[in-house]
Write a protein that holds these residues in place. Structure first.
Motif, PDB file in Angstrom:
ATOM      1  N   ASP A  72      42.263  37.509  26.864  1.00 59.16           N
ATOM      2  CA  ASP A  72      41.748  38.273  25.740  1.00 59.16           C
ATOM      3  C   ASP A  72      41.428  39.693  26.200  1.00 59.16           C
ATOM      4  O   ASP A  72      40.972  39.897  27.327  1.00 59.16           O
ATOM      5  CB  ASP A  72      40.501  37.594  25.182  1.00 59.16           C
ATOM      6  N   VAL A  73      41.668  40.664  25.364  1.00 59.17           N
ATOM      7  CA  VAL A  73      41.494  42.078  25.709  1.00 59.17           C
ATOM      8  C   VAL A  73      40.053  42.375  26.117  1.00 59.17           C
ATOM      9  O   VAL A  73      39.805  43.169  27.018  1.00 59.17           O
ATOM     10  CB  VAL A  73      41.895  42.974  24.514  1.00 59.17           C
ATOM     11  N   ARG A  74      39.109  41.719  25.497  1.00 62.76           N
ATOM     12  CA  ARG A  74      37.706  42.028  25.742  1.00 62.76           C
ATOM     13  C   ARG A  74      37.181  41.436  27.042  1.00 62.76           C
ATOM     14  O   ARG A  74      36.092  41.766  27.481  1.00 62.76           O
ATOM     15  CB  ARG A  74      36.862  41.530  24.577  1.00 62.76           C
ATOM     16  N   SER A  75      37.971  40.565  27.688  1.00 59.56           N
ATOM     17  CA  SER A  75      37.535  39.956  28.950  1.00 59.56           C
ATOM     18  C   SER A  75      37.703  40.935  30.103  1.00 59.56           C
ATOM     19  O   SER A  75      38.586  41.783  30.091  1.00 59.56           O
ATOM     20  CB  SER A  75      38.355  38.704  29.250  1.00 59.56           C
ATOM     21  N   ARG A  76      36.877  40.764  31.132  1.00 61.82           N
ATOM     22  CA  ARG A  76      37.018  41.613  32.310  1.00 61.82           C
ATOM     23  C   ARG A  76      38.186  41.122  33.150  1.00 61.82           C
ATOM     24  O   ARG A  76      38.760  40.064  32.877  1.00 61.82           O
ATOM     25  CB  ARG A  76      35.718  41.643  33.110  1.00 61.82           C
ATOM     26  N   ARG A  77      38.527  41.851  34.199  1.00 61.05           N
ATOM     27  CA  ARG A  77      39.705  41.537  35.007  1.00 61.05           C
ATOM     28  C   ARG A  77      39.634  40.133  35.602  1.00 61.05           C
ATOM     29  O   ARG A  77      40.620  39.414  35.653  1.00 61.05           O
ATOM     30  CB  ARG A  77      39.852  42.566  36.125  1.00 61.05           C
ATOM     31  N   GLU A  78      38.465  39.746  36.068  1.00 58.78           N
ATOM     32  CA  GLU A  78      38.299  38.432  36.690  1.00 58.78           C
ATOM     33  C   GLU A  78      37.783  37.390  35.701  1.00 58.78           C
ATOM     34  O   GLU A  78      37.342  36.324  36.101  1.00 58.78           O
ATOM     35  CB  GLU A  78      37.325  38.535  37.875  1.00 58.78           C
ATOM     36  N   GLY A  79      37.831  37.688  34.412  1.00 71.00           N
ATOM     37  CA  GLY A  79      37.296  36.786  33.408  1.00 71.00           C
ATOM     38  C   GLY A  79      38.156  35.554  33.190  1.00 71.00           C
ATOM     39  O   GLY A  79      39.196  35.362  33.817  1.00 71.00           O
ATOM     40  N   LYS A  80      37.718  34.718  32.266  1.00 66.57           N
ATOM     41  CA  LYS A  80      38.430  33.474  31.973  1.00 66.57           C
ATOM     42  C   LYS A  80      39.728  33.785  31.245  1.00 66.57           C
ATOM     43  O   LYS A  80      39.743  34.463  30.230  1.00 66.57           O
ATOM     44  CB  LYS A  80      37.555  32.556  31.125  1.00 66.57           C
ATOM     45  N   ASP A  81      40.826  33.245  31.771  1.00 68.84           N
ATOM     46  CA  ASP A  81      42.125  33.503  31.162  1.00 68.84           C
ATOM     47  C   ASP A  81      42.508  32.366  30.227  1.00 68.84           C
ATOM     48  O   ASP A  81      42.008  31.257  30.327  1.00 68.84           O
ATOM     49  CB  ASP A  81      43.196  33.701  32.246  1.00 68.84           C
ATOM     50  N   LEU A  82      43.419  32.664  29.299  1.00 66.98           N
ATOM     51  CA  LEU A  82      43.920  31.642  28.388  1.00 66.98           C
ATOM     52  C   LEU A  82      44.916  30.733  29.095  1.00 66.98           C
ATOM     53  O   LEU A  82      44.902  29.519  28.918  1.00 66.98           O
ATOM     54  CB  LEU A  82      44.595  32.300  27.181  1.00 66.98           C
ATOM     55  N   GLN A  83      45.811  31.341  29.882  1.00 66.31           N
ATOM     56  CA  GLN A  83      46.815  30.578  30.619  1.00 66.31           C
ATOM     57  C   GLN A  83      47.369  31.432  31.754  1.00 66.31           C
ATOM     58  O   GLN A  83      47.563  32.633  31.604  1.00 66.31           O
ATOM     59  CB  GLN A  83      47.953  30.157  29.694  1.00 66.31           C
ATOM     60  N   LYS A  84      47.630  30.772  32.873  1.00 68.34           N
ATOM     61  CA  LYS A  84      48.294  31.448  33.987  1.00 68.34           C
ATOM     62  C   LYS A  84      49.798  31.365  33.726  1.00 68.34           C
ATOM     63  O   LYS A  84      50.334  30.278  33.525  1.00 68.34           O
ATOM     64  CB  LYS A  84      47.950  30.771  35.302  1.00 68.34           C
ATOM     65  N   VAL A  85      50.469  32.508  33.718  1.00 69.64           N
ATOM     66  CA  VAL A  85      51.896  32.513  33.389  1.00 69.64           C
ATOM     67  C   VAL A  85      52.770  33.048  34.510  1.00 69.64           C
ATOM     68  O   VAL A  85      53.989  33.110  34.360  1.00 69.64           O
ATOM     69  CB  VAL A  85      52.173  33.311  32.090  1.00 69.64           C
ATOM     70  N   GLY A  86      52.175  33.413  35.639  1.00 70.23           N
ATOM     71  CA  GLY A  86      53.000  33.909  36.727  1.00 70.23           C
ATOM     72  C   GLY A  86      52.185  34.265  37.946  1.00 70.23           C
ATOM     73  O   GLY A  86      50.961  34.133  37.972  1.00 70.23           O
ATOM     74  N   PHE A  87      52.901  34.728  38.969  1.00 65.10           N
ATOM     75  CA  PHE A  87      52.324  35.045  40.264  1.00 65.10           C
ATOM     76  C   PHE A  87      53.093  36.228  40.830  1.00 65.10           C
ATOM     77  O   PHE A  87      54.310  36.302  40.707  1.00 65.10           O
ATOM     78  CB  PHE A  87      52.487  33.813  41.166  1.00 65.10           C
ATOM     79  N   TYR A  88      52.374  37.172  41.453  1.00 65.06           N
ATOM     80  CA  TYR A  88      53.020  38.346  42.031  1.00 65.06           C
ATOM     81  C   TYR A  88      52.356  38.681  43.361  1.00 65.06           C
ATOM     82  O   TYR A  88      51.140  38.849  43.441  1.00 65.06           O
ATOM     83  CB  TYR A  88      52.907  39.533  41.072  1.00 65.06           C
ATOM     84  N   ASP A  89      53.168  38.761  44.406  1.00 65.96           N
ATOM     85  CA  ASP A  89      52.691  39.134  45.740  1.00 65.96           C
ATOM     86  C   ASP A  89      53.359  40.452  46.120  1.00 65.96           C
ATOM     87  O   ASP A  89      54.536  40.476  46.472  1.00 65.96           O
ATOM     88  CB  ASP A  89      53.037  38.044  46.752  1.00 65.96           C
ATOM     89  N   PRO A  90      52.629  41.578  46.049  1.00 66.23           N
ATOM     90  CA  PRO A  90      53.249  42.872  46.348  1.00 66.23           C
ATOM     91  C   PRO A  90      53.576  43.063  47.823  1.00 66.23           C
ATOM     92  O   PRO A  90      54.446  43.866  48.159  1.00 66.23           O
ATOM     93  CB  PRO A  90      52.206  43.881  45.881  1.00 66.23           C
ATOM     94  N   ILE A  91      52.916  42.339  48.716  1.00 59.50           N
ATOM     95  CA  ILE A  91      53.162  42.506  50.141  1.00 59.50           C
ATOM     96  C   ILE A  91      54.489  41.855  50.528  1.00 59.50           C
ATOM     97  O   ILE A  91      55.327  42.458  51.196  1.00 59.50           O
ATOM     98  CB  ILE A  91      51.983  41.937  50.957  1.00 59.50           C
TER      99      ILE A  91
END
Length: 88
Positions: free
Chosen positions: A23-42
């Motif tokens: 949700d837009v109003r949640s903070r970055r580390e807030g509760k998510d609706l669903q995990k849809v992916g993973f990204y490792d920049p290193i």
């Protein structure tokens, strides 16, 4: 409103990100609706749950700039637009 954005995980100097629908109003580390992916920049690794991402995009979710770049690079938008033309 729902956004697809990065959620920081990992440890100090060894960051990895989860791509989440949140949700837009949640903070970055807030509760998510669903995990849809993973990204490792290193290691430059990406895993995407494409059906879940397409579901949220069809429902009107807006990806952030970085997530949009990742999705473009992986070809998700081509699949999204081809699905849109099938139904119209």
């Amino acid at each position: 409103m729902v956004k697809l954005r990065l959620k920081r995980c990992g440890r100090k100097q060894r960051v990895v990100y989860r791509i989440v629908a949140i949700d837009v109003r949640s903070r970055r580390e807030g509760k998510d609706l669903q995990k849809v992916g993973f990204y490792d920049p290193i290691k430059n690794q990406t895993y995407l749950n494409v059906p879940a991402i397409l579901y949220f995009l069809e429902k009107g979710a807006q990806p952030t700039g970085t997530v949009q770049d990742i999705l473009k690079r992986m070809g998700v938008f081509k699949e999204f637009y081809s699905n849109q033309t099938k139904f119209n």
